[in-house]
Design an enzyme around this catalytic site. Structure first.
Site, PDB file in Angstrom:
ATOM      1  CG  ASN A  68      -0.360  -0.175   2.510  1.00  9.94           C
ATOM      2  OD1 ASN A  68       0.780  -0.617   2.626  1.00  9.94           O
ATOM      3  ND2 ASN A  68      -1.087   0.194   3.536  1.00  9.94           N
ATOM      4  CD  GLU A 106       4.666  -1.320  12.689  1.00 11.71           C
ATOM      5  OE1 GLU A 106       3.479  -0.959  12.704  1.00 11.71           O
ATOM      6  OE2 GLU A 106       5.469  -1.012  13.586  1.00 11.71           O
ATOM      7  CB  CYS A 148      -2.288  -0.746   8.339  1.00 10.97           C
ATOM      8  SG  CYS A 148      -1.123   0.589   8.653  1.00 10.97           S
ATOM      9  CD  GLU A 184       7.938  -0.015  10.468  1.00 19.16           C
ATOM     10  OE1 GLU A 184       6.922   0.420   9.903  1.00 19.16           O
ATOM     11  OE2 GLU A 184       8.811  -0.685   9.881  1.00 19.16           O
TER      12      GLU A 184
HETATM   13  P1  NAD Z   1       0.685  -9.803   3.000  1.00 16.34           P
HETATM   14  O1  NAD Z   1       0.797 -10.319   4.385  1.00 16.34           O
HETATM   15  O2  NAD Z   1      -0.082 -10.591   2.012  1.00 16.34           O
HETATM   16  O3  NAD Z   1       2.142  -9.603   2.360  1.00 16.34           O
HETATM   17  C1  NAD Z   1       3.115  -8.795   2.950  1.00 16.34           C
HETATM   18  C2  NAD Z   1       4.482  -9.228   2.496  1.00 16.34           C
HETATM   19  O4  NAD Z   1       4.776 -10.524   2.999  1.00 16.34           O
HETATM   20  C3  NAD Z   1       4.657  -9.312   0.983  1.00 16.34           C
HETATM   21  O5  NAD Z   1       5.934  -8.810   0.653  1.00 16.34           O
HETATM   22  C4  NAD Z   1       4.586 -10.805   0.725  1.00 16.34           C
HETATM   23  O6  NAD Z   1       5.269 -11.216  -0.430  1.00 16.34           O
HETATM   24  C5  NAD Z   1       5.255 -11.361   1.954  1.00 16.34           C
HETATM   25  N1  NAD Z   1       4.913 -12.725   2.317  1.00 16.34           N
HETATM   26  C6  NAD Z   1       3.793 -13.427   2.001  1.00 16.34           C
HETATM   27  N2  NAD Z   1       3.834 -14.648   2.587  1.00 16.34           N
HETATM   28  C7  NAD Z   1       4.989 -14.711   3.289  1.00 16.34           C
HETATM   29  C8  NAD Z   1       5.605 -15.707   4.110  1.00 16.34           C
HETATM   30  N3  NAD Z   1       5.016 -16.871   4.335  1.00 16.34           N
HETATM   31  N4  NAD Z   1       6.803 -15.432   4.682  1.00 16.34           N
HETATM   32  C9  NAD Z   1       7.397 -14.234   4.494  1.00 16.34           C
HETATM   33  N5  NAD Z   1       6.870 -13.262   3.713  1.00 16.34           N
HETATM   34  C10 NAD Z   1       5.678 -13.498   3.121  1.00 16.34           C
HETATM   35  O7  NAD Z   1       0.114  -8.323   3.138  1.00 16.34           O
HETATM   36  P2  NAD Z   1      -0.283  -7.327   1.946  1.00 16.34           P
HETATM   37  O8  NAD Z   1      -1.537  -7.839   1.327  1.00 16.34           O
HETATM   38  O9  NAD Z   1       0.902  -7.058   1.109  1.00 16.34           O
HETATM   39  O10 NAD Z   1      -0.587  -5.975   2.741  1.00 16.34           O
HETATM   40  C11 NAD Z   1      -1.814  -5.661   3.310  1.00 16.34           C
HETATM   41  C12 NAD Z   1      -1.759  -5.898   4.816  1.00 16.34           C
HETATM   42  O11 NAD Z   1      -0.688  -5.153   5.374  1.00 16.34           O
HETATM   43  C13 NAD Z   1      -3.003  -5.416   5.546  1.00 16.34           C
HETATM   44  O12 NAD Z   1      -3.367  -6.373   6.498  1.00 16.34           O
HETATM   45  C14 NAD Z   1      -2.540  -4.146   6.242  1.00 16.34           C
HETATM   46  O13 NAD Z   1      -3.261  -3.808   7.385  1.00 16.34           O
HETATM   47  C15 NAD Z   1      -1.117  -4.462   6.538  1.00 16.34           C
HETATM   48  N6  NAD Z   1      -0.320  -3.245   6.728  1.00 16.34           N
HETATM   49  C16 NAD Z   1       0.087  -2.904   7.980  1.00 16.34           C
HETATM   50  C17 NAD Z   1       0.823  -1.739   8.188  1.00 16.34           C
HETATM   51  C18 NAD Z   1       1.262  -1.328   9.562  1.00 16.34           C
HETATM   52  O14 NAD Z   1       2.135  -0.478   9.667  1.00 16.34           O
HETATM   53  N7  NAD Z   1       0.712  -1.875  10.624  1.00 16.34           N
HETATM   54  C19 NAD Z   1       1.153  -0.936   7.101  1.00 16.34           C
HETATM   55  C20 NAD Z   1       0.733  -1.309   5.837  1.00 16.34           C
HETATM   56  C21 NAD Z   1      -0.005  -2.479   5.658  1.00 16.34           C
END
Ligand code: NAD
Length: 487
Positions: A151, A248, A282, A461
């Site tokens: 995002n 996060e 998020c 962070e």
């Molecule tokens: P996601 O969990 O699908 O993917 C995040 C990252 O993890 C990607 O780079 C992905 O390739 C990698 N990944 C996937 N499976 C993995 C595994 N088994 N081991 C290691 N890495 C793996 O999340 P997304 O769809 O990219 O992002 C959306 C989510 O992120 C939402 O839930 C949102 O709330 C959260 N988010 C949180 C924050 C925060 O600061 N708290 C900020 C932005 C987004």
């Protein structure tokens, strides 16, 4: 049509993989492939580690003030190239230009600048113990890994590399496979600024490459941004060599609007916290609790402003303020949630459908959607949707709303709108959330720590404490007199 192919960025340059495996990246606003990226295979992975070891040796030996100077140069380059980088973010994410141009790169640069400034200010302690004394040193961890969501791709890369590099670590960063380009541009900028090769490497790929980072014995820490479910998997694999973790994760945050609040301001916050970046933030306040006396007035103005002020379409049109969702798959997921909301008895106040704007007919757009007549046990009220979908709930008194707001396993953020300052603080102090706003929503300056309570995260962070999370303390005891020994 042929499209550019990007390789992994290792040791200051692009490195070809041996497997030949690559993946395509689409522009969410057009559904067209815009470039391809090579997957980090075992050859690239090994090179990334060797390079990071060499980079770490040089970087960690530099005086913090020298590291600070170099990072400040990177900050200047980020700001100089704001528009070029913002364009990449718009193409990769589908978010509006009017946001990316003034937020994504700026807030990333701010965080690197903040930690660059703090780097030389990190100090140890010294304490006398009898005639002897000890002192402590803040030492970097070594090679760290960053795994990003899609995002805020470049901002996330900056938020992780800023403190990691300032503290003297090397970072191997894996952006989301949906948005891989921004991190490469950041890597190029670091090299140009004088960061030694290997200090910031970029590996590309999806879950498998992420898994490798979380299990590699050479990596000391993983800082992860993504979904709660993925976070749990990351933490589990990180246990293989007891890596430190920062998580996060997602949220389902409450915004509580008391009857004495400035209602128009509260509506601005609710709209920002649900429709900015087409709802893919998020900290979004997707559960908006409104006190009964002002409920009708709140809904009337919210409906009118949502229908009149939101313009979906080609994200590069400077008037557009609602972009496309990240992918077709995510679009389907969000539409399924909307269908579930209707099926479970919530009423659509506005929106509730997919959009096909004239200027971007093939994009993955969803209308800004407000559900009313919601109950706490509905799926749309309980689960993170990560799209432009707001649930409005009505409440009667303070105690009730605090209990309902906290009735979730997530705890990322929360907001309160009230002119009664004592009530505002009293309520905020009882909310189980790590990032809170009073009469405001969404601002996240570099100086302010961010992170979740409960299953929304571990660690923080930004803010001073984050620098410490990229160091380990070495205690050094110094004997000043003869050792007393029975032997
Ligand atoms: P996601 O969990 O699908 O993917 C995040 C990252 O993890 C990607 O780079 C992905 O390739 C990698 N990944 C996937 N499976 C993995 C595994 N088994 N081991 C290691 N890495 C793996 O999340 P997304 O769809 O990219 O992002 C959306 C989510 O992120 C939402 O839930 C949102 O709330 C959260 N988010 C949180 C924050 C925060 O600061 N708290 C900020 C932005 C987004």
């Amino acid at each position: 049509m042929t499209v550019p192919v990007y390789q992994n960025f290792i040791h200051g340059q692009f490195l070809a993989n041996h497997s030949g495996e690559k993946f395509a990246v689409k522009n969410p606003a057009t559904d067209e492939v815009i470039y391809e990226v090579e997957v980090a295979d075992s050859h690239v992975q090994q090179a990334a580690i060797e390079s990071a070891k060499a980079g770490f040796a040089l970087w960690s030996a530099m005086a913090p003030i020298e590291r600070s100077r170099v990072l400040h140069k990177a900050v200047s380059l980020l700001r100089e190239r704001n528009n070029e980088l913002a364009k990449i973010e718009v193409l990769d994410t589908g978010k509006p230009w009017q946001e990316a141009e003034c937020v994504d790169i700026q807030t990333g640069a701010d965080v690197i600048e903040y930690f660059a400034g703090l780097a030389p200010a990190q100090v140890g302690t010294q304490q006398p113990v009898g005639g002897d004394f000890f002192y402590t040193r803040k030492e970097p961890l070594g090679i760290c890994a960053g795994i990003g969501a899609w995002n805020y791709p470049l901002q996330i890369a900056c938020w992780k590399s800023g403190p990691a590099l300032a503290a003297g670590n090397a970072l191997i960063f894996k952006p989301s496979e949906e948005t891989p380009l921004g991190a490469i541009k950041l890597a190029e900028i670091f090299i140009e600024a004088g960061v030694p090769a290997g200090v910031f490497n970029v590996v590309q790929g999806a879950a498998e490459v992420g898994q490798w980072l979380t299990t590699s014995p050479d990596i000391e820490k993983v800082s992860f941004t993504g979904e709660v479910g993925t976070g749990k998997k990351v933490m589990q694999s990180a246990a293989s060599n007891l890596k430190e973790v920062t998580m996060e994760l997602g949220g389902k945050s409450p915004l509580i609007v008391f009857e004495d609040a400035d209602i128009s301001q509260a509506i601005s916050a609710a709209m920002l916290g649900n429709f900015y970046t087409q709802g893919e933030v998020c900290t979004n306040c997707t559960r908006v609790f409104v006190q009964r006396k002002v409920y009708d007035a709140f809904l009337a103005e919210l409906k009118q402003r949502t229908e009149q002020n939101i313009i979906a379409g080609d994200p590069f049109d400077p008037n557009v303020n609602l972009g496309a969702l990240i992918s077709k798959q995510h679009h389907t997921l969000v539409m399924d949630y909307i269908a579930k909301g209707k099926a479970e008895g919530a009423t659509v106040l506005t929106g509730g459908e997919a959009l096909s704007p004239e200027t971007a007919p093939n994009g993955y757009f969803v209308a800004p959607t407000v559900f009313i007549d919601c109950h706490d046990d509905m799926t749309i009220v309980k689960e993170e949707i990560f799209g432009p979908v707001m649930s409005v709930l009505v409440f009667d008194d303070e105690e009730e709303v605090i209990q309902r707001a906290n009735n979730t396993h997530l705890g990322l953020a929360a907001g309160v709108f009230s002119k009664d300052i004592q009530r505002a603080h009293r309520v905020i102090h009882q909310l189980e959330a790590g990032i809170c706003w009073i009469n405001s929503y969404g601002n996240s300056p570099a100086e302010m720590p961010v992170g979740g309570y409960k299953q929304s995260g571990i660690g923080r962070e930004n803010g001073i404490e984050t620098l410490d999370q990229y160091t380990q303390t070495k205690s050094v005891y110094v004997g000043m007199s003869d050792i007393e020994s029975p032997f």
